[in-house]
Design a protein around this motif. Structure first.
Motif, short mmCIF file in Angstrom:
data_model
loop_
_atom_site.label_atom_id
_atom_site.label_comp_id
_atom_site.label_asym_id
_atom_site.label_seq_id
_atom_site.Cartn_x
_atom_site.Cartn_y
_atom_site.Cartn_z
N ASP A 122 0.79 -1.24 -0.67
CA ASP A 122 0.32 -0.14 -0.34
C ASP A 122 0.93 1.32 -0.04
O ASP A 122 1.19 1.58 0.98
CB ASP A 122 -1.29 0.27 1.14
N PRO A 123 1.01 2.33 -1.46
CA PRO A 123 2.07 3.13 -1.07
C PRO A 123 1.24 4.11 0.12
O PRO A 123 -0.02 4.21 0.13
CB PRO A 123 1.13 3.85 -2.39
N MET A 124 2.42 4.21 0.62
CA MET A 124 1.68 5.82 1.96
C MET A 124 2.20 6.73 1.33
O MET A 124 1.47 8.05 1.86
CB MET A 124 2.44 5.15 2.96
N ALA A 125 3.50 7.34 1.09
CA ALA A 125 3.76 8.53 0.22
C ALA A 125 4.43 8.59 -0.98
O ALA A 125 5.58 7.36 -1.03
CB ALA A 125 4.47 9.28 1.61
N PHE A 132 15.65 12.16 -6.83
CA PHE A 132 13.90 11.49 -7.02
C PHE A 132 13.05 11.56 -6.16
O PHE A 132 13.86 12.03 -5.07
CB PHE A 132 15.26 10.23 -6.69
N VAL A 133 11.88 11.25 -6.66
CA VAL A 133 10.95 11.20 -5.78
C VAL A 133 10.58 9.57 -6.11
O VAL A 133 10.34 9.47 -7.04
CB VAL A 133 9.97 11.93 -6.49
N ASP A 134 10.74 8.83 -5.33
CA ASP A 134 10.29 7.22 -5.00
C ASP A 134 8.73 7.80 -4.35
O ASP A 134 8.51 8.31 -3.16
CB ASP A 134 11.17 6.69 -4.76
N ILE A 135 7.82 6.51 -4.46
CA ILE A 135 6.97 5.51 -3.75
C ILE A 135 7.31 5.00 -2.74
O ILE A 135 8.22 4.37 -3.35
CB ILE A 135 5.25 5.48 -4.82
N ILE A 136 6.81 5.36 -1.65
CA ILE A 136 6.85 4.21 -0.44
C ILE A 136 6.13 3.91 0.02
O ILE A 136 4.96 4.16 0.31
CB ILE A 136 8.11 5.28 0.58
N ASP A 137 6.55 2.44 0.44
CA ASP A 137 5.56 2.09 2.00
C ASP A 137 5.22 2.94 3.39
O ASP A 137 6.11 3.61 3.51
CB ASP A 137 5.18 0.38 1.22
N CYS A 138 4.54 1.94 4.02
CA CYS A 138 4.24 2.04 5.37
C CYS A 138 5.51 2.37 5.84
O CYS A 138 5.91 2.81 7.49
CB CYS A 138 3.56 1.68 6.38
N LYS A 139 6.89 1.23 6.08
CA LYS A 139 7.87 0.95 6.20
C LYS A 139 9.36 1.95 5.62
O LYS A 139 10.08 2.36 6.21
CB LYS A 139 8.63 -0.07 6.20
N GLY A 140 9.00 3.24 4.77
CA GLY A 140 9.63 3.94 4.50
C GLY A 140 10.17 3.26 2.96
O GLY A 140 11.49 4.05 2.34
N ASP A 141 10.09 1.95 2.91
CA ASP A 141 10.67 1.28 1.70
C ASP A 141 10.93 1.44 0.09
O ASP A 141 9.36 2.23 0.26
CB ASP A 141 10.71 -0.10 1.74
#
Length: 273
Positions: A122-125, A132-141
């Motif tokens: 689930d993408p969080m932020a 760069f701009v990345d899509i991360i999950d709730c763990k920050g990965d």
């Protein structure tokens, strides 16, 4: 055995038993020949193939961001892959390496179907870092690099700076009750991987106290009305005071007013007014 007893014995044997016996005899004969000739595996494969135990159906569920083709390509099916030879663990490992996959289940359903169910991350932020701009999950990965078309109309908060992605979940949880701020946040900026600034869509920048983000926003709320003023920066880093910096336009107007005041004062002294 008398002739009468022999005829009675023959009557008790079903008429098709002989045919079955002959068929079994030939199967055994072929198997023995295959063993001797080293062709048992090939003979077994042909037998299973003709019996329909070949992977011909793949049932996929749970994949929204991951395409069917991306998953199917990893299965290495050639149209003649036998169910019994399909490596479930290998398939799980391969699919789990796809960027969106958080969990995967692979099961056989005889005679010819493989069921694959995935749960995606689930993408969080969004995390802007190192250019760069990345899509991360709730763990920050990092899941994948940011592409606007992937998210559609969904809007994710933007985190900026070193370490911001890994601290994002904790930070959002701390300030979640301040909806009047979060609803207008344009970016959450991590400063020196120690504290946070919040950039609002009005252009105002909030500088928060290190480790006291909720306290800082509570003080801002208690002060009342500051956000409606013509300011650029509201500094909440010190626990006993709030410091504001005027916007360039407001500062220019103030300087102009001061100059006008000085001119009027000088004229008054000279008796012109």
């Amino acid at each position: 055995m008398s002739a009468l007893t022999y005829r009675i014995f023959l009557k008790r044997i079903p008429y098709h038993v002989g045919s079955i016996a002959v068929f079994v005899f030939f199967i055994v004969l072929i198997a023995c020949g295959a063993c001797v000739g080293g062709y048992l595996f090939q003979a077994t494969k042909i037998l299973l193939f003709n019996a329909g135990f070949v992977v011909t159906k793949i049932h996929l569920t749970g994949n929204r961001k991951t395409s069917d083709i991306d998953i199917l390509d990893l299965l290495e099916l050639d149209g003649e892959s036998l169910m019994i030879n399909f490596d479930l663990d290998k398939a799980r490992r391969a699919i789990s390496r796809l960027p969106w996959i958080a969990f995967v289940s692979v099961q056989r359903f005889y005679p010819n179907q493989i069921n694959i169910h995935v749960i995606e991350k689930d993408p969080m932020a969004l995390w802007q870092h190192d250019g760069f701009v990345d899509i991360i999950d709730c763990k920050g990965d990092v899941i994948i690099p940011y592409i606007s078309s992937i998210l559609g109309s969904r809007k994710l908060p933007l985190f900026v700076g070193k370490g911001a992605g890994f601290e994002a979940k904790t930070f959002i949880k701390r300030i979640s009750v301040f909806t009047d701020i979060t609803e207008h946040a344009q970016a959450y900026i991590r400063i020196a991987d120690r504290r946070w600034d919040i950039l609002l869509d009005t252009g105002i920048r909030l500088k928060l106290q290190e480790g006291g983000e909720a306290i800082s926003l509570s003080r801002l709320k208690a002060a009342g009305g500051i956000l409606s003023r013509d300011v650029d920066v509201i500094d909440l880093r010190l626990p006993d005071r709030i410091t504001v910096s005027l916007s360039k336009e407001s500062l220019a107007r103030r300087i102009a007013l001061l100059k006008d005041f000085e001119v009027r004062r000088k004229r008054q002294k000279e008796g012109h007014i």
